[in-house]
Design a protein around this motif. Sequence first.
Motif, PDB file in Angstrom:
ATOM      1  N   SER A 153     -12.362  -8.219 -18.529  1.00 25.18           N
ATOM      2  CA  SER A 153     -11.302  -8.294 -19.528  1.00 25.18           C
ATOM      3  C   SER A 153     -10.038  -7.600 -19.031  1.00 25.18           C
ATOM      4  O   SER A 153      -8.959  -7.827 -19.553  1.00 25.18           O
ATOM      5  CB  SER A 153     -11.759  -7.692 -20.853  1.00 25.18           C
ATOM      6  N   GLU A 154     -10.188  -6.736 -18.025  1.00 20.52           N
ATOM      7  CA  GLU A 154      -9.041  -6.058 -17.407  1.00 20.52           C
ATOM      8  C   GLU A 154      -9.091  -6.281 -15.908  1.00 20.52           C
ATOM      9  O   GLU A 154     -10.152  -6.172 -15.297  1.00 20.52           O
ATOM     10  CB  GLU A 154      -9.091  -4.546 -17.667  1.00 20.52           C
ATOM     11  N   PHE A 155      -7.921  -6.568 -15.325  1.00 19.67           N
ATOM     12  CA  PHE A 155      -7.832  -6.809 -13.878  1.00 19.67           C
ATOM     13  C   PHE A 155      -7.000  -5.686 -13.248  1.00 19.67           C
ATOM     14  O   PHE A 155      -5.796  -5.798 -13.124  1.00 19.67           O
ATOM     15  CB  PHE A 155      -7.234  -8.192 -13.602  1.00 19.67           C
ATOM     16  N   TYR A 156      -7.674  -4.618 -12.870  1.00 19.41           N
ATOM     17  CA  TYR A 156      -6.997  -3.447 -12.311  1.00 19.41           C
ATOM     18  C   TYR A 156      -6.176  -3.819 -11.079  1.00 19.41           C
ATOM     19  O   TYR A 156      -5.088  -3.291 -10.868  1.00 19.41           O
ATOM     20  CB  TYR A 156      -8.008  -2.364 -11.923  1.00 19.41           C
ATOM     21  N   ILE A 157      -6.710  -4.732 -10.281  1.00 15.44           N
ATOM     22  CA  ILE A 157      -6.047  -5.043  -9.020  1.00 15.44           C
ATOM     23  C   ILE A 157      -4.708  -5.739  -9.241  1.00 15.44           C
ATOM     24  O   ILE A 157      -3.769  -5.526  -8.487  1.00 15.44           O
ATOM     25  CB  ILE A 157      -6.977  -5.843  -8.070  1.00 15.44           C
ATOM     26  N   ARG A 158      -4.603  -6.568 -10.274  1.00 16.08           N
ATOM     27  CA  ARG A 158      -3.319  -7.211 -10.568  1.00 16.08           C
ATOM     28  C   ARG A 158      -2.274  -6.165 -10.938  1.00 16.08           C
ATOM     29  O   ARG A 158      -1.137  -6.226 -10.480  1.00 16.08           O
ATOM     30  CB  ARG A 158      -3.473  -8.240 -11.688  1.00 16.08           C
ATOM     31  N   ASP A 159      -2.664  -5.202 -11.783  1.00 14.75           N
ATOM     32  CA  ASP A 159      -1.743  -4.136 -12.165  1.00 14.75           C
ATOM     33  C   ASP A 159      -1.307  -3.343 -10.934  1.00 14.75           C
ATOM     34  O   ASP A 159      -0.140  -2.981 -10.790  1.00 14.75           O
ATOM     35  CB  ASP A 159      -2.393  -3.195 -13.192  1.00 14.75           C
ATOM     36  N   ALA A 160      -2.264  -3.068 -10.039  1.00 17.46           N
ATOM     37  CA  ALA A 160      -1.961  -2.294  -8.836  1.00 17.46           C
ATOM     38  C   ALA A 160      -1.029  -3.071  -7.900  1.00 17.46           C
ATOM     39  O   ALA A 160      -0.051  -2.519  -7.380  1.00 17.46           O
ATOM     40  CB  ALA A 160      -3.248  -1.911  -8.115  1.00 17.46           C
ATOM     41  N   ILE A 161      -1.306  -4.358  -7.684  1.00 15.40           N
ATOM     42  CA  ILE A 161      -0.436  -5.173  -6.820  1.00 15.40           C
ATOM     43  C   ILE A 161       0.959  -5.280  -7.430  1.00 15.40           C
ATOM     44  O   ILE A 161       1.970  -5.145  -6.728  1.00 15.40           O
ATOM     45  CB  ILE A 161      -1.044  -6.573  -6.580  1.00 15.40           C
ATOM     46  N   ASP A 162       1.026  -5.513  -8.746  1.00 20.02           N
ATOM     47  CA  ASP A 162       2.330  -5.608  -9.421  1.00 20.02           C
ATOM     48  C   ASP A 162       3.148  -4.339  -9.204  1.00 20.02           C
ATOM     49  O   ASP A 162       4.348  -4.400  -8.929  1.00 20.02           O
ATOM     50  CB  ASP A 162       2.152  -5.874 -10.918  1.00 20.02           C
ATOM     51  N   ALA A 163       2.503  -3.174  -9.319  1.00 19.16           N
ATOM     52  CA  ALA A 163       3.205  -1.901  -9.125  1.00 19.16           C
ATOM     53  C   ALA A 163       3.720  -1.780  -7.694  1.00 19.16           C
ATOM     54  O   ALA A 163       4.879  -1.402  -7.473  1.00 19.16           O
ATOM     55  CB  ALA A 163       2.282  -0.732  -9.468  1.00 19.16           C
ATOM     56  N   VAL A 164       2.882  -2.113  -6.718  1.00 16.08           N
ATOM     57  CA  VAL A 164       3.302  -2.017  -5.315  1.00 16.08           C
ATOM     58  C   VAL A 164       4.485  -2.949  -5.053  1.00 16.08           C
ATOM     59  O   VAL A 164       5.477  -2.551  -4.437  1.00 16.08           O
ATOM     60  CB  VAL A 164       2.125  -2.335  -4.360  1.00 16.08           C
ATOM     61  N   LEU A 165       4.403  -4.170  -5.551  1.00 18.68           N
ATOM     62  CA  LEU A 165       5.485  -5.137  -5.312  1.00 18.68           C
ATOM     63  C   LEU A 165       6.777  -4.744  -6.028  1.00 18.68           C
ATOM     64  O   LEU A 165       7.862  -5.099  -5.586  1.00 18.68           O
ATOM     65  CB  LEU A 165       5.052  -6.545  -5.727  1.00 18.68           C
ATOM     66  N   ALA A 166       6.651  -3.981  -7.122  1.00 20.09           N
ATOM     67  CA  ALA A 166       7.832  -3.505  -7.855  1.00 20.09           C
ATOM     68  C   ALA A 166       8.376  -2.206  -7.257  1.00 20.09           C
ATOM     69  O   ALA A 166       9.377  -1.675  -7.737  1.00 20.09           O
ATOM     70  CB  ALA A 166       7.481  -3.298  -9.328  1.00 20.09           C
ATOM     71  N   GLY A 167       7.712  -1.697  -6.208  1.00 21.80           N
ATOM     72  CA  GLY A 167       8.157  -0.448  -5.578  1.00 21.80           C
ATOM     73  C   GLY A 167       7.810   0.781  -6.398  1.00 21.80           C
ATOM     74  O   GLY A 167       8.407   1.838  -6.223  1.00 21.80           O
ATOM     75  N   GLU A 168       6.828   0.643  -7.279  1.00 19.24           N
ATOM     76  CA  GLU A 168       6.435   1.748  -8.156  1.00 19.24           C
ATOM     77  C   GLU A 168       5.105   2.342  -7.696  1.00 19.24           C
ATOM     78  O   GLU A 168       4.359   1.722  -6.950  1.00 19.24           O
ATOM     79  CB  GLU A 168       6.283   1.235  -9.596  1.00 19.24           C
ATOM     80  N   GLU A 169       4.830   3.553  -8.188  1.00 19.71           N
ATOM     81  CA  GLU A 169       3.528   4.163  -7.943  1.00 19.71           C
ATOM     82  C   GLU A 169       2.486   3.405  -8.753  1.00 19.71           C
ATOM     83  O   GLU A 169       2.764   2.938  -9.857  1.00 19.71           O
ATOM     84  CB  GLU A 169       3.523   5.638  -8.336  1.00 19.71           C
ATOM     85  N   VAL A 170       1.283   3.304  -8.219  1.00 17.77           N
ATOM     86  CA  VAL A 170       0.188   2.645  -8.931  1.00 17.77           C
ATOM     87  C   VAL A 170      -0.408   3.662  -9.896  1.00 17.77           C
ATOM     88  O   VAL A 170      -0.902   4.704  -9.479  1.00 17.77           O
ATOM     89  CB  VAL A 170      -0.887   2.145  -7.934  1.00 17.77           C
ATOM     90  N   ASP A 171      -0.329   3.346 -11.201  1.00 22.89           N
ATOM     91  CA  ASP A 171      -0.894   4.281 -12.175  1.00 22.89           C
ATOM     92  C   ASP A 171      -2.289   3.874 -12.628  1.00 22.89           C
ATOM     93  O   ASP A 171      -2.822   4.430 -13.574  1.00 22.89           O
ATOM     94  CB  ASP A 171       0.045   4.477 -13.368  1.00 22.89           C
ATOM     95  N   VAL A 172      -2.881   2.931 -11.930  1.00 17.19           N
ATOM     96  CA  VAL A 172      -4.259   2.537 -12.202  1.00 17.19           C
ATOM     97  C   VAL A 172      -5.178   3.602 -11.597  1.00 17.19           C
ATOM     98  O   VAL A 172      -5.029   3.967 -10.427  1.00 17.19           O
ATOM     99  CB  VAL A 172      -4.572   1.151 -11.578  1.00 17.19           C
ATOM    100  N   GLU A 173      -6.097   4.079 -12.402  1.00 18.96           N
ATOM    101  CA  GLU A 173      -7.028   5.108 -11.952  1.00 18.96           C
ATOM    102  C   GLU A 173      -7.951   4.549 -10.867  1.00 18.96           C
ATOM    103  O   GLU A 173      -8.439   3.425 -10.973  1.00 18.96           O
ATOM    104  CB  GLU A 173      -7.854   5.561 -13.154  1.00 18.96           C
ATOM    105  N   ASP A 174      -8.174   5.340  -9.807  1.00 17.22           N
ATOM    106  CA  ASP A 174      -9.142   4.950  -8.788  1.00 17.22           C
ATOM    107  C   ASP A 174     -10.541   5.071  -9.381  1.00 17.22           C
ATOM    108  O   ASP A 174     -10.958   6.156  -9.780  1.00 17.22           O
ATOM    109  CB  ASP A 174      -9.037   5.852  -7.546  1.00 17.22           C
TER     110      ASP A 174
END
Length: 187
Positions: A153-174
Amino acid sequence: MVAKESESELERGDEAPDFSLQGVDGETYTLETFADSDALLLVFTCNHCPYAQAKFGLLNELADEYEDAAIVGINPNDADEYPEDSFETMREYVESGEIDYDAYLRDESQEVADAYGAVCTPDPFLFRNEGDSWRLAYHGRLDDALNPDEEPSEFYIRDAIDAVLAGEEVDVEDRPSRGCSIKWTDD
């Protein structure tokens, strides 16, 4: 089948260990191969593990959706003991379209999996391109489905890729990756 959880020694901000691996297309790949991408998702995976198989579709979608991110599968498993993970069978999975990543590589020596601290399949590592190096931005689960038969129901990797591509820190918990243990050779 016992689920194994990853424990990487790489920490966020660490540089990606370099490699030189053969792809099923006959080409040799290194980190430099992906220099035109802003993000690089390396997933230690295989053909036979139900946990890895359950993520084929997601990884294919990511490879199709993200032009600025390279999605790369690396198979380190012992193909003598697990013939379905052989280079020839990897090629068959790609030719059939079941696996359609940007590259599917064979880590025959298992040195790359060891250098990254990968322990299970799938075990994803997302890197940010910093021009002269790849830096770890996220290491963790692809989504919230803990078992192969669960729908995420949640895709952590999409959020993480989106953050990297936006030049932001990934706030998805490891969160530790979960899957079959890597099938190490006995030598």
